[in-house]
Write an enzyme that holds these catalytic residues in place. Structure first.
Site, PDB file in Angstrom:
ATOM      1  N   CYS A  81      -4.513  -3.317   0.389  1.00  0.00           N
ATOM      2  CA  CYS A  81      -4.448  -3.179  -0.934  1.00  0.00           C
ATOM      3  C   CYS A  81      -4.225  -4.490  -1.581  1.00  0.00           C
ATOM      4  O   CYS A  81      -4.758  -4.744  -2.612  1.00  0.00           O
ATOM      5  CB  CYS A  81      -3.379  -2.355  -1.692  1.00  0.00           C
ATOM      6  SG  CYS A  81      -3.788  -0.519  -1.132  1.00  0.00           S
ATOM      7  N   GLU A 109      -3.194   1.510  -5.435  1.00  0.00           N
ATOM      8  CA  GLU A 109      -3.517   0.089  -5.658  1.00  0.00           C
ATOM      9  C   GLU A 109      -5.131  -0.400  -5.305  1.00  0.00           C
ATOM     10  O   GLU A 109      -5.563  -1.360  -6.010  1.00  0.00           O
ATOM     11  CB  GLU A 109      -2.630  -0.767  -5.020  1.00  0.00           C
ATOM     12  CG  GLU A 109      -1.198  -0.525  -4.952  1.00  0.00           C
ATOM     13  CD  GLU A 109      -0.468   0.737  -4.027  1.00  0.00           C
ATOM     14  OE1 GLU A 109       0.654   0.766  -4.104  1.00  0.00           O
ATOM     15  OE2 GLU A 109      -1.251   1.206  -3.367  1.00  0.00           O
ATOM     16  N   CYS A 162       0.456  -2.672   0.351  1.00  0.00           N
ATOM     17  CA  CYS A 162       0.187  -3.123   1.832  1.00  0.00           C
ATOM     18  C   CYS A 162      -1.034  -4.282   1.946  1.00  0.00           C
ATOM     19  O   CYS A 162      -1.556  -4.557   0.872  1.00  0.00           O
ATOM     20  CB  CYS A 162      -0.406  -1.635   2.512  1.00  0.00           C
ATOM     21  SG  CYS A 162      -1.948  -1.199   2.062  1.00  0.00           S
ATOM     22  N   HIS A 204      -5.017   4.536  -1.180  1.00  0.00           N
ATOM     23  CA  HIS A 204      -3.854   4.265  -1.729  1.00  0.00           C
ATOM     24  C   HIS A 204      -4.081   4.029  -3.417  1.00  0.00           C
ATOM     25  O   HIS A 204      -5.198   3.510  -3.626  1.00  0.00           O
ATOM     26  CB  HIS A 204      -3.455   2.777  -1.323  1.00  0.00           C
ATOM     27  CG  HIS A 204      -3.090   2.980   0.260  1.00  0.00           C
ATOM     28  ND1 HIS A 204      -2.589   1.943   1.005  1.00  0.00           N
ATOM     29  CD2 HIS A 204      -3.184   4.195   1.182  1.00  0.00           C
ATOM     30  CE1 HIS A 204      -2.183   2.521   2.120  1.00  0.00           C
ATOM     31  NE2 HIS A 204      -2.752   3.539   2.225  1.00  0.00           N
TER      32      HIS A 204
END
Length: 164
Positions: free
Chosen positions: A89, A58, A86, A56
């Protein structure tokens, strides 16, 4: 309050989300900026292209900040993103000490959009960033860009249904 400079970075996040979608990944993109608003780094979702479900943007940018910025620089930095983090993250950003996040669409919005499309729920329950990392300043959503990111998620869902 989301500023014009914030919106410029959020627009780039939406562009990165579009690039992720074009490459077969879920449409998420992020940008990291310093306390004075200077660009530091950017990333996009690469779960499918790397074969890593934790790829991800982030998470990537929080790690980058942790490895490349001082504690004070991280505390003053802003992580811009197309969608609220999420839990994984959020925790990464909290542990790395990046002080602010600004997002286009919230996790609640994304869950609602996916429900409307009949998508399966995510494997991890969405939890607000502040519930995971209470020291982070959180701003969003950005109504000016919500429809653009919503459309990318519609395209992603349609594309995934065609390939099943």
């Amino acid at each position: 309050m989301i500023t014009d400079k914030d919106l410029n970075y959020l627009r780039r996040c939406v562009e990165l989300a579009g690039e992720a979608l074009a490459d077969g990944d879920d449409p998420f993109g992020s940008v990291l900026a310093s306390a004075d608003g200077e660009f530091l780094a950017e990333g996009r979702n690469r779960e499918t292209t790397l074969g890593d479900p934790t790829a991800h943007p982030e998470f990537e940018l929080s790690r980058w900040a942790g490895l490349n910025l001082s504690v004070d620089e991280r505390a003053g930095a802003t992580l811009y993103t197309s969608g609220e983090h999420c839990p994984m993250c959020s925790a990464a950003q909290g542990w790395c000490g990046v002080g602010r996040v600004v997002y286009v669409a919230s996790s609640a919005q994304l869950v609602g959009w996916l429900d409307e499309m009949g998508a399966s729920p995510a494997p991890v329950r969405p939890i607000a960033i502040q519930d995971i990392a209470p020291g982070i300043t959180v701003e969003g959503p950005a109504p000016e860009l919500e429809e653009r990111i919503h459309e990318l998620h519609r395209q992603n869902y349609a594309k995934r249904n065609r390939t099943r």
